[in-house]
Design an enzyme around this catalytic site. Structure first.
Site, short mmCIF file in Angstrom:
data_model
loop_
_atom_site.label_atom_id
_atom_site.label_comp_id
_atom_site.label_asym_id
_atom_site.label_seq_id
_atom_site.Cartn_x
_atom_site.Cartn_y
_atom_site.Cartn_z
N HIS A 157 0.86 -1.19 0.00
CA HIS A 157 0.00 0.00 0.00
C HIS A 157 0.89 1.24 0.00
CE1 HIS A 157 -2.75 3.05 1.60
NE2 HIS A 157 -3.75 2.25 1.32
N CYS B 277 -3.66 2.61 -4.39
CA CYS B 277 -4.54 3.44 -3.57
C CYS B 277 -4.58 4.83 -4.20
CB CYS B 277 -4.08 3.50 -2.12
SG CYS B 277 -5.14 4.60 -1.16
N HIS C 76 -7.79 0.73 -4.51
CA HIS C 76 -8.59 1.57 -3.60
C HIS C 76 -9.03 2.78 -4.39
CE1 HIS C 76 -6.57 0.24 0.46
NE2 HIS C 76 -7.22 -0.73 -0.14
N ASP D 151 -12.88 3.85 -0.79
CA ASP D 151 -12.15 4.18 0.43
C ASP D 151 -12.63 5.54 0.93
OD1 ASP D 151 -10.27 3.79 2.37
OD2 ASP D 151 -8.54 4.22 1.11
N HIS D 152 -12.57 5.70 2.24
CA HIS D 152 -12.78 7.00 2.89
C HIS D 152 -13.95 7.80 2.36
CE1 HIS D 152 -8.30 7.14 4.21
NE2 HIS D 152 -8.92 6.05 4.61
N TYR E 162 -14.56 5.51 7.54
CA TYR E 162 -15.27 4.29 7.20
C TYR E 162 -16.75 4.37 7.59
CZ TYR E 162 -10.78 2.62 5.83
OH TYR E 162 -9.58 2.48 5.17
C1 DNO Z 1 -6.55 3.89 6.07
C2 DNO Z 1 -5.90 2.95 5.14
C3 DNO Z 1 -4.62 2.35 5.69
C4 DNO Z 1 -4.33 1.08 4.94
C5 DNO Z 1 -3.09 0.38 5.41
C6 DNO Z 1 -2.75 -0.77 4.49
O1 DNO Z 1 -7.66 4.16 5.94
O2 DNO Z 1 -5.71 3.49 3.90
O3 DNO Z 1 -4.75 2.07 7.01
O4 DNO Z 1 -5.36 0.19 5.12
O5 DNO Z 1 -2.05 1.26 5.42
O6 DNO Z 1 -1.73 -1.51 5.04
#
Ligand code: DNO
Length: 393
Positions: A240, A278, A305, A348-349, A365
């Protein structure tokens, strides 16, 4: 791409039956209650996998199988901890869970300074303010020579903060940076009844003298040791990017740019070692152009992501809508859909909207915010699949 969702286990208020109703196909999760560095047993893995399958879903991705700090700074227990990691990978492979995300960020995982930044439309978003972060570094951690790492402009803003910040502001910043953002992803700072700043300083001291090159070599050492297990069990291990993609608190970071990613993929050039693309982390760095990066690394991307950031003046950034911002998600979807229509993807987010704020979800989340994002991404994916089917792209 496969529509996945990050789920935090049975204690997550968002349940698997809820996720089925909104079109989720695969689950992204971890054994969140196990201390970092312990072996994941077949029994523990199967228990979670069976539960997910009993709910009509599949465990598509492990996020994360965390890498112990001692592996990152090459401490005395490094080989023993790598052996545990190999064992956990083997056990995941035996259970048929074969996409594993990890990161190699020293001490601190993702960073934000405000988890409830008010947007004009009444929602809230995650936010990173470089001056507040510099204040944390200089005036709370009191890291030696910290001020040298910031521009005059940022230091002037820090000075103004120092004049106006109350004890409550300081506490809020500590709670945000060390506890709330790290607590659910990073076993280093899980509890509440300890001295977070003291522990943070102690962890930082372990990395004294570790340069970017040294950290890269420690990653190479780790990858060389775990690749044979990944080959044996068909595991795709995907790193990541660093969030945000820049060195922080005097610590090196090694997954910040196309050049960094290229280095990693070449250093241990094995088809089982790849990238978690990501889009959010990468787009929070003004130096990253995501579309060419996606084209360049699509064939070694095992997990995606989708989210997008706006970079603001002064080094600040915030999460944009999934249909806006600098990540260009539609174009990324075109690239990854063509590469592999089965590629695991999660949004994500999400923003905090429509009562999410009262539910105590992990920061970033939310349920409604992420559901809206998933709907937006689902729509973009349907349009892209139509383009592909009719040979329009
Ligand atoms: C947060 C995420 C990170 C991610 C880790 C992967 O929201 O983007 O915590 O899950 O870094 O190892």
């Amino acid at each position: 791409m496969e529509k996945d969702w990050r789920w935090f286990g049975r204690k997550d208020k968002i349940t698997l039956p809820m996720l089925r109703q909104i079109g989720v196909e695969g689950i992204v999760t971890s054994l969140h209650d196990l201390p970092i560095g312990e072996v994941w047993t077949v029994g523990q893995i199967s228990e979670v996998k069976d539960y997910i399958e009993a709910n009509g879903l599949r465990w598509s991705v492990v996020e994360s199988l965390p890498v112990s700090e001692e592996i990152k700074y090459a401490g005395p227990r490094r080989d023993a901890l790598i052996e545990n990691y190999r064992q956990s990978l083997a056990n995941l492979g035996k259970c048929g869970v074969r996409t594993v995300c990890y990161n190699f960020m020293p001490v601190i995982d993702w960073i934000r300074t405000d988890l409830e930044y008010p947007c004009p439309d009444g929602s809230t978003s995650l936010y990173f303010d470089l001056a507040e972060f510099a204040y944390f570094d200089i005036h709370i951690l009191e890291r030696k020579d910290a001020a040298k790492d910031y521009s005059r402009d940022v230091l002037a803003r820090v000075k103004r903060l120092a004049e106006s910040f109350t004890d409550a502001d300081r506490e809020r910043l500590i709670d945000t940076i060390i506890i709330k953002t790290q607590g659910f992803v990073n076993g280093n700072f899980a509890g509440h009844d300890f001295d977070p700043v003291g522990l943070f300083r102690e962890m930082l001291s372990k990395f004294e003298g570790i340069t970017k090159d040294a950290l890269r070599e420690n990653l190479r050492y780790f990858l060389e040791a775990v690749m044979p297990v990944c080959e044996e069990y068909g595991i795709r291990l995907c790193i990541h990017p660093d969030d945000p993609p820049m060195p922080v608190l005097g610590l090196p970071r090694i997954v910040t740019s196309a050049e960094d990613i290229e280095w990693i993929l070449k250093a241990v050039d094995n088809p089982h070692s790849g990238l978690t693309f990501c889009a959010g982390s990468l787009s929070s760095g003004a130096h990253n152009e995501l579309v060419p990066m996606a084209r360049r690394f699509a064939s070694r991307t095992f997990f995606v992501h989708l989210r997008s950031c706006d970079v603001l003046p002064g080094g600040n950034f915030m999460e944009a809508s999934h249909t806006a911002g600098r990540a260009h998600l539609v174009e990324l979807i075109r690239i990854f859909e063509k590469q592999d229509p089965e590629l695991p993807m999660r949004v994500d987010h999400g923003k905090t909207i429509l009562g999410d704020e009262a539910c105590g979800y992990n920061p970033g989340y939310s349920f409604h915010g992420r559901m809206l994002a998933l709907g937006q991404v689902d729509g973009m994916m349907a349009a892209v699949r139509n383009e592909i089917e009719h040979k329009l792209i």
